[in-house]
Every structure is written in structure tokens, then in C-alpha cells.
Design a protein around this motif. Sequence first.
Motif: not given
Lengths: 337, 289
Positions: B50-51, B115-117, B47, B200, B54
Motif C-alpha cells: 500500500s505504501g 510510517l503512514s500508508v 503495508v 502503519s 498508494g
Amino acid sequence: MKFLVSAVGMVAILALTLAAFGLDVPRSLGLIAEGAFNPNYGWPTTLTRATPLCLTALGMAVAWRAGMYNIGGEGQYLVGALAAAGAAVLLAPVAAPVWAPVMLCSGVVGGAGWASLATWAWLKRGVQLVVSTILLNFVAVEAVAWAVRGPLQEPSHQRPMTAAVPNDAMLLQLVRGTSLHSGVFVAALAVVGVWVYMSFTKQGLVLRVVGANPRLARTERLPVDRTHAVAMAVSGGLCGLAGAVDFAGVTGRLGDGFSQNWGFLAIPVALLGGLEPLWVAVSALYFGVLFAGTENLTRYTPIGNTVVVVVQATAVLAFLALGQLMARRPRRVEETA
Amino acid sequence: MIGTLVDVLRFATPIGLAATGETVGQKAGVINVGLEGMMLAGTYAAVVASGASGNPWLGLAAGVAASVVLGLAQAYFTLKLAADQVVVGTVVNLLAMGVTSALFRLQFGTSGKLLSVPTFPKLPGGLDIVLVLGLVAAAVAGVVLTRTRIGLALRACGEFPQAVTAAGFSVMRLRLAALVMGAVTAGVAGAYLSLGIAGSFAENMTSGRGFIALAMVTFGRWKPLWVAAATVFVGAADWAQFSAFAQGSAMPPQAWRALPYVLAFVVLVVAGRGAGAPASLGVPMREEA
């Protein structure tokens, strides 16, 4: 001397862990010390936290010394609390002084029963304890979540928790304004009891032999299966007692956030105490200090007691490495198996 | 119907990947109780990476790396120092739980901000590459274990390690390879949990899936394809708890959530001891220092 070195080592590990997370070490240590030792609220909180930790860690020590890897302390703790909460509902018409002993006994029975499920699966069906006890932890969590929204929910059915135990039926409060309660004496008694049992009774000796060398125990016609079953029942009973003590001493209610993971965190406490009852008590006291202290740490950082978990894991690894490295000597391949 | 099947497979993939690696490890005689912790580390690292980048594939790489670091630590203690495998595994779980929760809280506070990744891209039909990889991994593990020379050596490590030494292989290296393999699949499994399903992270997000994977290895009788089949079974239970919510069932939601664990326990009890367990499972091998 060895104790002194270990104590310094434990504090060093704490300081290093705090530093590793980029926290201000002196400030953090100051906050932890204040939270744990402040004369008004600090040390009572420390003892309150150490109580369930000590009981569950004793439970782990008994099972692991017998060679039974009970990792289900968490579930046994929860089922103990659940049994105590169930007893509290049934006790409604009874006079207050009867409540506490009945609630504590129910906790013991509940925890022992939950542990014995795993024992049964191991002895009769060969299911590994490591797996079964953990799976039962998760089942226990959901069982509590269901019970506090179902049969045990408080009468108004507004919130997911049980009705509060009346004040005069709770364990005696020892220091006004804090949560310290007479359950701490229950833990102290348990320490002495388990110590005497393990060190001075025949069953205790059998238990240690079975744990150290089951093959020898079998050739000596010792009752291996029965010893395993008893060790697990005692272990689960102690964890269940911890749950009941927290229920009847601290919260008086059972809800979703009831467990602070004591049953799981007890494993490193027991390991660091060398699985010896008296040292387990010392170890529980130290982690009682850390858990009480890190509650105060939240004024500075949201990291909270997760740092204690890291300290526990690091300390066990450090002691394992030191112990194994020091015990190492050249061995011959034929010795193995 | 196809959609449901893909959904079930998606929920089975993390458990299945972890269980495949664990099967190889147990065949070589090492029981990896730290599987849960390795998955959790993989979930978190995936996470974060990737966050930050991107790119979900970088997240996958980070997840695998985090898991392998834990795997190497576990290998050092259990293989090199011959420490008790259950003790070390339990501690590895604690370590992963403590470190991921602490870092997560330092970043987002105790509120657990959602959070959103970026997640893995979907292939047509709702499948994705990692899911397919999971299916392939089980088949490959099956073939390697039963049909190759190295697989034979690995299995011998779990049955009678002395013979492996006599045949000129290093038990230590074979077991190390098996453990690292298991850590890699656990890392992919963890990353899939966060980047393939949820998008997330939450504290203790693996919530026992590593332990369920351990249970499925026993249930699948240490045969990779049977183990994979078992994980689809329990993956269906995992999926059911989410779909049952959506449809509003008569069974309480807590019962649905408990279902995968209860099923895993019950199948182990029903399956019983049986044959097929490696004889030297969990027994450390000490070589000349």
C-alpha cells in the motif's frame, strides 16, 4: 557423521539467510564469529546467552516428549523472573549468601505454577494447551509491566523497574567485565539432571511412553494425567528457573525489556536438538553463538537477532522435510487414524 | 452509541475474519497454529504494497498473497509430509515473525520509524468494505458448511476422513482447500489490522490476535456464526483498552491490555470441553504415496 552434516547444514542455512536479506555474507559471518568467539568478551557472551536458552529448551523438551505442547515458555520465564524479583524484595533483611538459592527456587515455583494453570485448564476443562499457554504468555507480559510500576517498583518510583539486587547477592560473576555468571553451571546441572531423569528413571520412561502413545499408556494403566501434569510442572519450572537465573545473574533488575523472547525461541532450539537433553544443550550452544554474534552484527546492519529467528525457522523446516522425506514409505490408508 | 458499535466491530474484524477461516479449517480436521504468522505476514505485506503503490487494495492483495504463500508451505508439511501440525504451525509463526521484523528493520532501522500508508476508504457510518466482507464471510461459511455438498465433505474430513475417501473425494484436496481458505482470510485479517485500523506497521503487530482467533473457534463451538459472535465479544475487550486510555480509568492500563487474553482464557475454561470438536482434528491423513 550425522552431527557433522547437521553442523555444516546449519552454517549453510545461516549463510543463505544472510544472503537472502542482501547482506555481505563473509563480512557478516566475520562479525558474528567475532561477537561469539572473541577471547575477551565473545565466548562469555555466548555462554551467557546459551544459559537461558538451554534451560527453557530443556523445559520444552520435557513437556513435548510427554506430548504436552507447551508454547508458554515465554510466560513461564517471565513469571519465574517476577517471582525471583518478588523474593528479592522480601529478602532485604537477610544475609547475602541466602539470596541466590531462594531467588532461583522462587523462579522454579513461579514458572511451574504458571505452567500448571494451563495443565489444569487442559486436564479439567479440556482447553487446548497450544491456545492456553500462548494466551498466558501475554498475560505474563502485562503482569510484569504492571508489577514493575506497582508493588515491585524501585523505591524512588522514577523508572518502571525493580530495585537492583545488591552485587554480593547476585550469582557469582565468572569473567570480569562480562556478564558471564555461575548460572551457566545451573544450566549444565539441569542438562545432566533432565538427561538422567528422561533416560534412566522409571518416571522418565513412563513420560516417554505417555508422550509416544497415550492410548497404550492408558491401557497399561500408566498414570497419564499425572505424568502430563508433572511434565508440565517440570517444564514450567525449568523456564522459570531460566528467568530467575537471568534476573539473579545478568540484570539484577526486572523491567519492560527484560525478556529477549527466550521462552519462545527455545522451541526451535529444542526441536533441532531432537528433544534429547544432551543434543538440546548442543543446540542451545549453537544458538548462543548466533545470538551473541548477531549483537555484534548491529555494527553493520540493524537487522540484529531477527536473522537468527529466520535461521531457526528455516532449519526446523529443513530438518522436518529431510526427516519426513527419508522416513517416507508407501503406507496403506487403513493404517491411519 | 452506533459509533461505539462500529468501533468494536472494527476491532473484532481481524480476529473474526481469521477465526472464520480457521473454523472451516478445523471442521476439515486441520488445526492451523500458524494463523498468527499468516496474519503477521499479511499485515506487513499490506503495508509495504500500500505504501509503495498508494493503493490500499493492492496492499490487500499483497497481504493475502503473503499469507497464502505461508499457507501453502504449511500445507506441504502438514498434508503432504504429514508432519506434526503444531510443530509446523509454531515454525510458521517464527518464520513470519523473523522475516517481517528483519525486513522492517532493514528498511526503517531499529528505531521503528512510524510510517503512514493509504488505508481503506470509509463508507458512510464509519464502516468499510472489508468490515462488511468480514460479516458476510461468517454467514457464507456457516451456510456452506451446513447446507452444501462440499460443506458436508469438508466436515466429514474432520470427523471420519476414511469415509470421505470411500465416497470418492480426496481428503488431501479438501483439506488443502480449507487451509488455503484459512490463509486467505488470515491475510485479509492481517491487512485489515494495518490498513483498516492502524495505517502503519510495528514489529509483531498482530500481538497474539491469531491465537485469540484460535481460542474463539473453540469458544464458538466450531459454528461460524457463534464464532463470529465470540469475536465481537473479545473485539470489544480489544477496543476497550484503547478507549479506556482515552477516558483515564481507575484500572491500570496493563490490566486493560491483558483483558482480551484473560477473557479468552477464562471463557475457554468456563466453556469446557463440550461437544462439537471434530473427531479427527490435528490427525494427519496419509494416503497411498
